[in-house]
Design an enzyme around this catalytic site. Structure first.
Site, PDB file in Angstrom:
ATOM      1  N   GLU A 175       0.766  -1.334   0.024  1.00 18.45           N
ATOM      2  CA  GLU A 175      -0.022  -0.027   0.059  1.00 18.45           C
ATOM      3  C   GLU A 175       0.748   1.263   0.034  1.00 18.45           C
ATOM      4  OE1 GLU A 175       0.181  -2.349   2.336  1.00 18.45           O
ATOM      5  OE2 GLU A 175       0.367  -1.415   4.279  1.00 18.45           O
TER       6      GLU A 175
ATOM      7  N   HIS B 112      -8.185  -3.772  -1.127  1.00 20.97           N
ATOM      8  CA  HIS B 112      -7.590  -3.866   0.393  1.00 20.97           C
ATOM      9  C   HIS B 112      -6.419  -2.596   0.317  1.00 20.97           C
ATOM     10  CE1 HIS B 112      -5.519  -6.161   3.535  1.00 20.97           C
ATOM     11  NE2 HIS B 112      -4.488  -5.915   3.307  1.00 20.97           N
TER      12      HIS B 112
ATOM     13  N   HIS C 240      -6.165   0.849   2.838  1.00 15.86           N
ATOM     14  CA  HIS C 240      -4.795   1.000   3.551  1.00 15.86           C
ATOM     15  C   HIS C 240      -4.638   2.420   3.608  1.00 15.86           C
ATOM     16  CE1 HIS C 240      -2.903  -2.215   5.152  1.00 15.86           C
ATOM     17  NE2 HIS C 240      -2.894  -2.990   4.224  1.00 15.86           N
TER      18      HIS C 240
ATOM     19  N   GLU D 225      -4.044  -4.325   9.462  1.00 14.43           N
ATOM     20  CA  GLU D 225      -4.394  -5.327   8.492  1.00 14.43           C
ATOM     21  C   GLU D 225      -5.976  -5.783   8.777  1.00 14.43           C
ATOM     22  OE1 GLU D 225      -3.028  -5.834   5.972  1.00 14.43           O
ATOM     23  OE2 GLU D 225      -1.210  -5.070   6.128  1.00 14.43           O
TER      24      GLU D 225
ATOM     25  N   ASP E 229       9.199 -10.662   9.755  1.00 15.77           N
ATOM     26  CA  ASP E 229       8.845 -11.340   8.701  1.00 15.77           C
ATOM     27  C   ASP E 229       8.666 -12.622   9.009  1.00 15.77           C
ATOM     28  OD1 ASP E 229       9.129  -9.189   6.777  1.00 15.77           O
ATOM     29  OD2 ASP E 229      11.042  -9.407   6.219  1.00 15.77           O
TER      30      ASP E 229
ATOM     31  N   TYR F 218      -4.657 -10.337   9.999  1.00 21.49           N
ATOM     32  CA  TYR F 218      -5.620  -9.979   8.881  1.00 21.49           C
ATOM     33  C   TYR F 218      -7.101 -10.590   9.476  1.00 21.49           C
ATOM     34  CZ  TYR F 218      -1.800  -9.084   5.706  1.00 21.49           C
ATOM     35  OH  TYR F 218      -0.598  -8.475   4.913  1.00 21.49           O
TER      36      TYR F 218
HETATM   37 ZN   LIG Z   1      -2.662  -5.216   3.972  1.00 22.90          ZN
END
Ligand SMILES: [Zn+2]
Length: 583
Positions: A260, A284, A288, A307, A364, A372
């Protein structure tokens, strides 16, 4: 020392960054960016700890050229190196001359043959979660937002783009000099740029799409509806706060569905299916613009704020554009991926909390669908408890209260307490926020289309399933037992040609169950597909299926070796982690 972000050397008791002036020259032959970063802070005097990773520092000075003392710490595998600069009293700025390292984790340098056009090299950045420090030395925490201006020098035959407002482009012989500015304060992870052979098409008064010339027409067709999305999003959240909403379609190695980056969303080419069935990813990334970019998580420990709110908004926009039946299918697929993510974390259940503790954990590695989809379900639960209209008013209030700020989960909860009294108690919020897994009683998606598919269980679908959306297929395929009977796999493939499915969501859902069931054509297709894309959403389940499948582990290892140069560093690391874990 006041370090509040476990992923940054930033010390909030020191001067704080306010503005960056970045001058950079892209050197494709040397695979390096030579740059000068001029940082201005809110005050002068004393030490300032910056984040850096792999940067080759040449010089640090005051703006007038006076050399400044600096000291580079030992490399930490997650954080990188601390760069401590000592500002004299009254000096609130420094100029750092450096070049990026050959392994800069934010950058992917593509050879011409790794692009669609095959003629020009390509470079793009991916700074989330903590990779900005491998491109610019700065306080790489979302807590300290920054404005910037930039000057990008590149080969004249190529086109640069930044997630910022373009000011101008001037040709100087063999080189082009492009200038940009970002006047809204951004968290550093939203710093982004790309350079390549790029063309654009207008999509609407506020949007255009950029892609390689051979891809741009398909991209313009796929994303033609973006203006309608903008209007729906504004109805939910208020006026779009970033001016333009442009899109950039990257080469296939881009590790995410989308990123985003403000004013210029980065997208994977796997969305270009021709039937606009995957444009929910654009909804989506657009969402953002408010939830994530305007109101940002204070650190990766509050990633669900970015998220969860964004998935919620994505599905609200989709509901307006495509109707509630389709949204129920999306939510059902989301729930399946959430349950799978929770199962994958069975030895690290603390990572299934919404509010996480990530000291010593690479963000990560902590990445999953939990923030989410569990975040989405928590917000849906709150919405059901207080009613739609009250929750919509709350969303607008949330945007106003935290406009262009970076907040913690606690700050959100305080606002809910003030605006929706009793709501947190009614939904047992601590169970959601700090508890593991998915609380019982989470909202369940319902629709007639969904019930039809779920009703099939593991039976062969009727021929009419040819007309199913990718979301019906995913619900069906994700439900199938692993392994499934060989006869069912063969019958499905004969009737619906799933091994040749053009839609990557259907293809990957099919391949993961078919590999686990030992269906030979699927194994061959997976082997080829893993060399065609770099999107982690597809790589991870396919590698996991090959690792777990009957006799296919060595193929997973061979593919990882063969294709790793095609993957982004972040994706290659994700594949390595799977192979280690599955050992
Ligand atoms: Zn996202």
């Amino acid at each position: 020392m006041a370090r509040l972000d476990p992923h940054s050397h930033t010390d909030l008791s020191q001067p704080r960054q306010r503005h960056l002036s970045w001058k950079a020259e892209v050197d494709f032959a040397g695979r390096t960016v030579r740059a000068t970063a001029s940082l201005r802070f809110d005050r002068g005097g004393g030490p300032v700890d910056l984040d850096s990773r792999g940067l080759q520092l040449e010089q640090v000075t005051e703006p007038d050229g006076t050399p400044l003392r600096f000291e580079l710490g030992e490399p930490d595998p997650i954080l990188g190196q601390r760069l401590r600069i000592t500002l004299p009293p009254g000096v609130n700025a420094c100029v750092i001359r450096y070049r990026t390292g050959p392994e800069a984790s934010a950058l992917q340098w593509l050879e011409p043959e790794q692009t669609a056009g095959g003629k020009a090299p390509f470079l793009y950045s991916q700074c989330q979660a903590i990779h900005a420090r491998s491109v610019v030395p700065l306080q790489d925490t979302p807590r300290l937002r920054i404005t910037y201006d930039a000057e990008l020098t590149l080969p004249a035959g190529l086109r640069g783009l930044m997630a910022a407002a373009a000011v101008d482009r001037v040709l100087q012989g063999e080189r082009a000099v492009e200038r940009y500015r970002m006047d809204e304060p951004i968290p550093p992870y939203l710093f982004a740029f790309a350079v390549g052979d790029l063309a654009s098409r207008e999509l609407g008064p506020r949007s255009r799409v950029w892609a390689e010339p051979s891809v741009v027409e398909r991209a313009a067709h796929e994303f033609a509806g973006v203006d309608g999305m903008l209007t729906s999003a504004e109805a939910l959240f208020g006026p779009y706060p970033w001016g333009r909403f442009d899109l950039l379609v990257l080469p296939p190695s881009f590790p995410y569905g989308g990123m985003e980056n403000p004013r210029l969303t980065f997208l994977t080419p796997t969305l270009l299916t021709g039937d606009r069935s995957l444009v929910n990813v654009v909804a989506h990334e657009l969402s953002h613009s408010w939830t994530g970019n305007m109101v940002s998580n204070a650190s990766a420990e509050d990633f669900w704020l970015n998220e969860g709110f964004t998935v919620f908004a994505e599905r609200r926009i989709l509901e307006v554009l495509e109707g509630p039946d389709l949204v129920a299918l999306h939510a059902a697929v989301g729930r399946q991926t959430l349950d799978e993510a929770v199962a994958n974390f069975r030895d690290r259940p603390e990572l299934t909390r919404l509010r996480t503790k990530l000291e010593g954990v690479d963000p990560d590695d902590a990445f999953s669908q939990v923030p989410y989809e569990k975040g989405y379900l928590f917000l849906r639960t709150l919405e059901e408890a207080v009613g739609g209209p009250a929750f919509d008013r709350f969303l607008k209030r949330y945007m106003d209260a935290f406009r262009f700020r970076s907040i913690t989960t606690e700050e959100l909860l305080e606002l809910v307490r003030a605006e929706l009294p009793g709501a947190l108690e009614a939904v047992d919020a601590p169970r959601w926020i700090d508890g593991e897994g998915v609380p019982p009683g989470a909202p369940v998606a319902r629709s007639s289309r969904l019930e039809q598919v779920e009703g099939l269980k593991a039976q062969l679908p009727p021929p009419e399933a040819r007309d199913w959306s990718p979301w019906e297929w995913q619900v069906y395929l994700n439900h199938l037992p692993r392994p499934s009977p060989a006869e069912l796999m063969t019958a499905l493939d004969e009737r619906f040609h799933l091994t040749e499915a053009p839609n990557p969501e259907v293809l990957v859902a099919w391949l993961t169950v078919a590999i686990r069931s030992g269906h030979a054509p699927a194994i061959q297709r997976a082997e080829a597909f893993l060399g065609e894309v770099g999107r982690m959403k597809y790589l991870k389940p396919l590698y996991a299926a090959l690792i777990a499948g009957p006799g296919t582990r060595s193929l997973a290892e061979a593919c990882a070796r063969r294709y790793r140069k095609r993957y982004h560093v972040i994706a290659a690391a994700g594949v390595d982690a799977l192979l280690r874990k599955g050992a």
